[in-house]
Design a protein around this motif. Structure first.
Motif, PDB file in Angstrom:
ATOM      1  N   UNK A 194       0.848  -1.344  -0.036  1.00 27.49           N
ATOM      2  CA  UNK A 194       0.019  -0.057   0.237  1.00 27.49           C
ATOM      3  C   UNK A 194       0.815   1.041   0.237  1.00 27.49           C
ATOM      4  N   UNK A 195       1.930   1.121   0.733  1.00 25.19           N
ATOM      5  CA  UNK A 195       2.909   2.531   0.986  1.00 25.19           C
ATOM      6  C   UNK A 195       3.340   2.615  -0.374  1.00 25.19           C
ATOM      7  N   UNK A 196       3.665   1.523  -0.985  1.00 24.99           N
ATOM      8  CA  UNK A 196       4.552   1.569  -2.550  1.00 24.99           C
ATOM      9  C   UNK A 196       3.674   2.334  -3.402  1.00 24.99           C
ATOM     10  N   UNK A 197       2.317   1.836  -3.421  1.00 26.70           N
ATOM     11  CA  UNK A 197       1.340   2.398  -4.517  1.00 26.70           C
ATOM     12  C   UNK A 197       1.036   3.771  -4.228  1.00 26.70           C
ATOM     13  N   UNK A 198       0.816   4.208  -3.114  1.00 25.04           N
ATOM     14  CA  UNK A 198       0.602   5.522  -2.636  1.00 25.04           C
ATOM     15  C   UNK A 198       1.672   6.632  -2.889  1.00 25.04           C
ATOM     16  N   UNK A 199       2.862   6.024  -2.705  1.00 23.20           N
ATOM     17  CA  UNK A 199       4.029   7.040  -2.797  1.00 23.20           C
ATOM     18  C   UNK A 199       4.391   7.149  -4.199  1.00 23.20           C
ATOM     19  N   UNK A 200       4.297   6.056  -5.120  1.00 27.66           N
ATOM     20  CA  UNK A 200       4.489   6.149  -6.527  1.00 27.66           C
ATOM     21  C   UNK A 200       3.519   7.202  -7.094  1.00 27.66           C
ATOM     22  N   UNK A 201       2.356   7.084  -6.550  1.00 25.13           N
ATOM     23  CA  UNK A 201       1.176   7.923  -7.462  1.00 25.13           C
ATOM     24  C   UNK A 201       1.451   9.517  -6.854  1.00 25.13           C
ATOM     25  N   UNK A 202       1.874   9.657  -5.788  1.00 28.58           N
ATOM     26  CA  UNK A 202       2.239  11.067  -5.237  1.00 28.58           C
ATOM     27  C   UNK A 202       3.450  11.610  -5.816  1.00 28.58           C
ATOM     28  N   UNK A 203       4.448  10.914  -6.261  1.00 25.87           N
ATOM     29  CA  UNK A 203       5.575  11.273  -7.102  1.00 25.87           C
ATOM     30  C   UNK A 203       5.205  11.631  -8.579  1.00 25.87           C
ATOM     31  N   UNK A 204       4.247  11.262  -9.103  1.00 28.73           N
ATOM     32  CA  UNK A 204       3.920  11.706 -10.373  1.00 28.73           C
ATOM     33  C   UNK A 204       3.023  12.827 -10.396  1.00 28.73           C
ATOM     34  N   UNK A 205       3.410  13.660 -11.286  1.00 37.45           N
ATOM     35  CA  UNK A 205       2.741  15.165 -11.114  1.00 37.45           C
ATOM     36  C   UNK A 205       1.314  15.073 -11.453  1.00 37.45           C
ATOM     37  N   UNK A 206       1.037  14.266 -12.600  1.00 41.56           N
ATOM     38  CA  UNK A 206      -0.382  14.368 -13.109  1.00 41.56           C
ATOM     39  C   UNK A 206      -0.572  12.685 -13.448  1.00 41.56           C
ATOM     40  N   UNK A 207      -0.847  11.944 -12.359  1.00 41.13           N
ATOM     41  CA  UNK A 207      -1.383  10.351 -12.470  1.00 41.13           C
ATOM     42  C   UNK A 207      -2.334  10.082 -13.711  1.00 41.13           C
ATOM     43  N   UNK A 208      -2.045   9.240 -14.269  1.00 43.74           N
ATOM     44  CA  UNK A 208      -3.020   8.741 -15.715  1.00 43.74           C
ATOM     45  C   UNK A 208      -3.349   7.263 -15.128  1.00 43.74           C
ATOM     46  N   UNK A 209      -4.725   6.947 -15.360  1.00 41.98           N
ATOM     47  CA  UNK A 209      -5.137   5.535 -15.213  1.00 41.98           C
ATOM     48  C   UNK A 209      -4.826   4.726 -16.533  1.00 41.98           C
ATOM     49  N   UNK A 210      -4.864   3.395 -16.187  1.00 43.64           N
ATOM     50  CA  UNK A 210      -4.187   2.608 -17.209  1.00 43.64           C
ATOM     51  C   UNK A 210      -2.715   2.513 -17.381  1.00 43.64           C
ATOM     52  N   UNK A 211      -2.100   2.915 -16.339  1.00 45.39           N
ATOM     53  CA  UNK A 211      -0.652   2.764 -16.453  1.00 45.39           C
ATOM     54  C   UNK A 211      -0.084   1.995 -14.968  1.00 45.39           C
ATOM     55  N   UNK A 212       0.994   1.916 -14.828  1.00 47.94           N
ATOM     56  CA  UNK A 212       1.674   1.073 -14.081  1.00 47.94           C
ATOM     57  C   UNK A 212       1.175   1.637 -12.759  1.00 47.94           C
ATOM     58  N   UNK A 213       0.880   2.711 -12.579  1.00 42.94           N
ATOM     59  CA  UNK A 213       0.095   3.322 -11.241  1.00 42.94           C
ATOM     60  C   UNK A 213      -1.279   2.621 -10.785  1.00 42.94           C
ATOM     61  N   UNK A 214      -1.984   2.406 -11.863  1.00 48.09           N
ATOM     62  CA  UNK A 214      -3.342   1.804 -11.607  1.00 48.09           C
ATOM     63  C   UNK A 214      -2.778   0.405 -11.244  1.00 48.09           C
ATOM     64  N   UNK A 215      -1.812  -0.300 -12.075  1.00 44.58           N
ATOM     65  CA  UNK A 215      -1.665  -1.809 -11.668  1.00 44.58           C
ATOM     66  C   UNK A 215      -1.058  -1.848 -10.519  1.00 44.58           C
ATOM     67  N   UNK A 216      -0.138  -0.924  -9.729  1.00 37.56           N
ATOM     68  CA  UNK A 216       0.168  -1.094  -8.391  1.00 37.56           C
ATOM     69  C   UNK A 216      -0.889  -0.924  -7.284  1.00 37.56           C
ATOM     70  N   UNK A 217      -2.005   0.239  -7.974  1.00 37.79           N
ATOM     71  CA  UNK A 217      -3.021   0.254  -6.863  1.00 37.79           C
ATOM     72  C   UNK A 217      -3.897  -0.799  -6.900  1.00 37.79           C
ATOM     73  N   UNK A 218      -3.925  -1.498  -7.862  1.00 40.52           N
ATOM     74  CA  UNK A 218      -4.929  -2.772  -7.863  1.00 40.52           C
ATOM     75  C   UNK A 218      -4.107  -3.789  -7.103  1.00 40.52           C
ATOM     76  N   UNK A 219      -2.732  -3.970  -7.036  1.00 38.86           N
ATOM     77  CA  UNK A 219      -2.123  -5.037  -6.210  1.00 38.86           C
ATOM     78  C   UNK A 219      -2.308  -4.698  -4.942  1.00 38.86           C
ATOM     79  N   UNK A 220      -2.132  -3.601  -4.487  1.00 34.89           N
ATOM     80  CA  UNK A 220      -2.236  -3.189  -3.120  1.00 34.89           C
ATOM     81  C   UNK A 220      -3.698  -3.598  -2.437  1.00 34.89           C
ATOM     82  N   UNK A 221      -4.821  -3.033  -3.477  1.00 33.90           N
ATOM     83  CA  UNK A 221      -5.986  -3.312  -2.850  1.00 33.90           C
ATOM     84  C   UNK A 221      -6.366  -4.720  -2.815  1.00 33.90           C
ATOM     85  N   UNK A 222      -5.766  -5.654  -3.989  1.00 31.66           N
ATOM     86  CA  UNK A 222      -5.956  -7.159  -3.324  1.00 31.66           C
ATOM     87  C   UNK A 222      -5.510  -7.564  -2.397  1.00 31.66           C
ATOM     88  N   UNK A 223      -4.201  -7.196  -2.101  1.00 31.24           N
ATOM     89  CA  UNK A 223      -3.480  -7.736  -0.737  1.00 31.24           C
ATOM     90  C   UNK A 223      -4.072  -7.340   0.306  1.00 31.24           C
TER      91      UNK A 223
END
Length: 597
Positions: A131-160
Motif C-alpha cells: 500500500x505504501x508503495x502504490x501511494x508513494x508512487x502515485x504521489x511522485x507523479x505530477x499528473x497521474x494517468x489511469x491505465x498505467x503502472x500506477x493503476x496496476x500498483x494500486x490494484x495489487x495493493x487493494x487485492x493484498x
C-alpha cells in the motif's frame, strides 16, 4: 532447482526476490519494449525496468558482500534500504523512476526501525508495504494517468489488503490483482486500445510481483505477455468492451482460445513483435501527439524538501511526464521538455544535480496522447557518448541522442544499442568520444546493423573531437559524404586533458606522484606539474606550437574557477587569429578538456 519457500520477509527474501525479478525482466524485456507506446513510444520500457532493478540488485548484493563469509546475513533494514537506494540512483526512464519509488515505498515499511529485528514482517507487513508503495508512487507523479503502472500498483495493493495469510498468500493475491488490472488498461487509455496492447510499465510490474510470489512460495508463476493480452481479448468477447475497466481474472480456456486465434497471424517464436508487425500500431508508435516535448531529462539531485517542492512546480510548467522520487536529501528527477537546458538549470537552482541524462526523442518522436499518423523514421541522426552533464546538454541541443559516461562507469554495448534505437533513424552516426570505447561501440554498431539501421562509427577519442564532428554535420547531404566530412573534422582536432594523478606511476613525461597534475596530449602524458592552471597553460602552449585556429575548452566542476579565463587571456595575448570557446562540462572526470582545430 525449486526455490525454498519463505514465510517472513527477511534479508534473504529480499535477495531472492531481486534475483528472480531481475532474471524474469531479462527474459521479458524485449516483449515489454515492443508494446511500449505510452507516455512516449520509444520502445525501451522493458530495458529501463531491467536496468533500474539491476542497479537495485547490485546495491543490495554489496550489502551481503560486506558481511563476508560466515558473518551471517545483513538485517532486513540494511537490505531493503540498499535495494531502494540502488534503484533510486540507477533509475532509467519514466517506468524505472516509478519502479524506484515503488521499491522505496516498500522499504519505508519493511525497514521500520521501531520494529525489533527478531519481529520479521509477515503477511500484514507485506500488505502495508504494498500500500505504501502504490501511494508513494502515485504521489511522485505530477499528473497521474489511469491505465498505467500506477493503476496496476494500486490494484495489487487493494487485492493484498483484502487477503489474510502469510507473505506467500498476500503476494499471490497482489499478483492476481495486478494481472486483472493490467488486462483492463486498454479500456482506460486510448493509445493502448488503438495499439492493441496492455501498458508496458504495468506489464513489467506484474513480472516483478510474479517473482515475489516465487520468492515466498517456491512456485514459479506462468505469466506471459499473451496471457495479459488474452484477458483483454476474452473480456471484450464477453462484454463488448475492449479491455474494459471491469475486466477480471481470465480463465485458462479464454486465454487458450485467444492465444490460438492470435497464433494464426504470428510467426512462431516471435511473440508480440510478430503481432506488432502484422497489426502495425505498436511497431509504428501509434498515437503520438504532435508538438510533444523533444527531450527526456533525468538527473539525481541533492536538495532539501522545500527546494524540491519549488522544482516540481517549475518543471511542471516546462513540460510533462514529471516524476520526482526519493527523499532524505536525494532525489531522482524525470521530465519531458522542449528546453533541456532550462530543466537542468531548474535543478541547479534547487540543489546539486548530477548524473544528468538528456535524450533527444528525434523528429516526430513525441508523446502519445492524441491522433497522428504512424511515425516515420527520420533519415539521419547522431548518437554520442559524452563524459559530463554540461556536454550532454550541448550535444542534445545540437540534435544528438546522448549517452552519459560517468567517471569510472563507461556505457555497455547494450546501452549504446538502445541509444541507436532511440535515435529512430535510418542512418546513424555514432561518436564514442573515447578510445577505450572503440570495441564496445563497434559491437553496438554491428548489432544495430542487424536490425536494419545503417550505422557509421567515427572513431572519436575525445568529446572535443565529437564537438568538431557535430559542427560540420549536415543531415541533408549524402550519408557517405557527411560521414567523411565529420571524420575529417574530428581527425583534424588535437585533444588534450588535465587530470589529477591518483597514485605514483611511470609516465611518458617521467614519474608522477599521487596528487600531481597531469597534462595529456592525444592520450599520452606530456606535462607533470603541481598546479592546474600552470599545467594547463603549458599544455596549451605545446598544442598551439603546431598551429591552430580554434581552441575549445570544456571545464569540469572541480577545475579552478579562474582557469578558463586565464587560458582565454593567454590565447588572446599570445596567439593572434586564434579563437576560443568555453563550455561547462559538469562532473566529467577530467578537470579540463582541450581541443585545438
Amino acid at each position: 532447482m525449486a526455490q525454498v519457500p519463505q514465510t517472513f520477509f527477511d534479508a534473504l527474501a529480499v535477495r531472492t526476490w531481486c534475483g528472480l525479478a531481475l532474471r524474469a525482466l531479462g527474459r521479458a524485456r524485449e516483449e515489454i519494449d515492443a508494446i511500449n507506446v505510452y507516455p512516449v513510444a520509444d520502445g525501451d520500457t522493458g530495458t529501463n525496468l531491467y536496468l533500474t532493478l539491476e542497479s537495485a540488485t547490485t546495491a543490495m548484493e554489496a550489502v551481503f558482500a560486506g558481511h563476508g563469509t560466515g558473518a551471517g546475513e545483513p538485517s532486513l533494514a540494511d537490505a531493503v534500504r540498499a535495494m531502494a537506494h540502488g534503484a533510486l540512483i540507477g533509475a532509467r526512464g519514466n517506468s524505472g523512476t516509478i519502479l524506484a519509488q515503488l521499491l522505496r515505498g516498500m522499504a519505508q515499511v519493511l525497514a521500520d526501525d521501531a520494529r525489533p529485528e527478531s519481529a520479521r514482517p509477515d503477511g500484514t507487513g507485506l500488505r502495508l508495504a504494498l500500500r505504501r508503495a502504490a501511494d508513494s508512487a502515485r504521489e511522485a507523479v505530477a499528473h497521474p494517468v489511469e491505465g498505467t503502472v500506477l493503476t496496476v500498483a494500486a490494484a495489487a495493493a487493494d487485492a493484498a489488503e483484502g487477503t489474510e495469510g502469510d507473505c506467500g498468500t498476500v503476494a499471490r493475491a497482489a499478483y492476481e490483482g495486478a494481472r486483472a488490472a493490467l488486462a483492463a488498461t486498454p479500456g482506460q487509455l486510448a493509445v493502448l486500445r488503438r495499439a492493441g496492447v496492455v501498458d508496458a510499465g504495468g506489464r513489467g510490474l506484474v513480472t516483478v510481483l510474479g517473482a515475489l510470489v516465487e520468492a515466498f512460495t517456491g512456485e514459479a508463476v506462468r505469466e506471459t505477455l499473451h496471457a495479459a493480452q488474452a484477458a483483454s481479448d476474452a473480456h471484450a468477447r464477453v462484454t463488448g468492451v475492449p479491455g474494459g475497466a471491469a475486466a477480471g481474472p481470465w480463465t485458462r480456456a479464454e486465454a487458450a482460445a485467444s492465444d490460438t486465434a492470435r497464433a494464426a497471424c504470428e510467426v512462431p517464436g516471435e511473440g508480440t513483435r510478430a503481432r506488432a508487425a502484422v497489426a502495425g500500431p505498436v511497431a509504428c508508435a501509434d498515437g503520438a501527439e504532435p508538438g510533444g516535448p523533444a527531450f527526456e531529462v533525468i538527473y539525481l539531485l541533492e536538495a532539501d524538501d522545500a527546494a524540491v517542492a519549488r522544482l516540481r512546480a517549475r518543471l511542471d510548467a516546462l513540460g510533462d511526464s514529471l516524476v520526482v522520487v526519493g527523499g532524505d536529501g536525494l532525489w531522482n528527477v524525470h521530465v519531458h521538455v522542449d528546453d533541456a537546458g532550462a530543466a537542468v538549470e531548474a535543478g541547479v537552482e534547487a540543489g546539486r544535480p548530477y548524473r544528468i541524462r538528456i535524450t533527444h526523442f528525434g523528429l516526430g518522436d513525441v508523446h502519445t496522447g492524441g491522433e497522428r499518423p504512424p511515425r516515420e523514421r527520420v533519415q539521419r541522426a547522431v548518437v554520442a557518448v559524452v563524459p559530463g552533464e554540461g556536454l550532454a546538454g550541448l550535444y542534445a541541443e545540437a540534435g544528438a541522442t546522448t549517452v552519459l559516461a560517468r567517471p569510472g562507469e563507461p556505457p555497455a554495448s547494450g546501452e549504446l544499442v538502445q541509444a541507436l534505437r532511440r535515435a529512430h533513424a535510418r542512418e546513424v552516426v555514432l561518436l564514442p568520444n573515447d578510445a577505450e570505447l572503440r570495441h564496445t561501440a563497434a559491437a553496438a554498431a554491428e548489432q544495430a546493423r542487424t536490425e536494419g539501421i545503417r550505422v557509421a562509427l567515427i572513431p572519436t577519442r575525445s568529446a572535443v573531437q565529437g564537438i568538431a564532428a557535430l559542427a560540420v554535420h549536415e543531415p541533408e547531404r549524402r550519408f557517405d559524404e557527411d560521414v567523411v566530412q565529420m571524420t575529417s573534422a574530428a581527425g583534424a582536432t588535437r585533444y588534450a586533458e588535465v587530470v589529477v594523478a591518483e597514485r605514483q606511476s611511470w609516465t611518458t613525461a617521467g614519474i608522477c606522484q599521487a596528487g600531481d597534475v597531469l597534462g595529456l596530449i592525444d592520450g599520452d602524458v606530456a606535462v607533470i606539474g603541481p598546479d592546474v592552471t600552470a599545467t594547463a597553460e603549458t599544455l596549451l602552449d605545446r598544442m598551439l606550437q603546431a598551429g591552430g585556429e580554434l581552441v575549445t575548452l570544456v571545464v569540469g566542476d572541480e577545475a579552478p574557477a579562474t582557469v578558463a579565463g586565464r587560458l582565454e587571456t593567454r590565447v588572446r595575448e599570445s596567439y593572434l587569429a586564434v579563437d576560443t570557446v568555453v563550455y561547462p562540462g559538469g562532473r566529467q572526470g577530467a578537470l579540463l578538456l582541450i581541443g585545438v582545430e
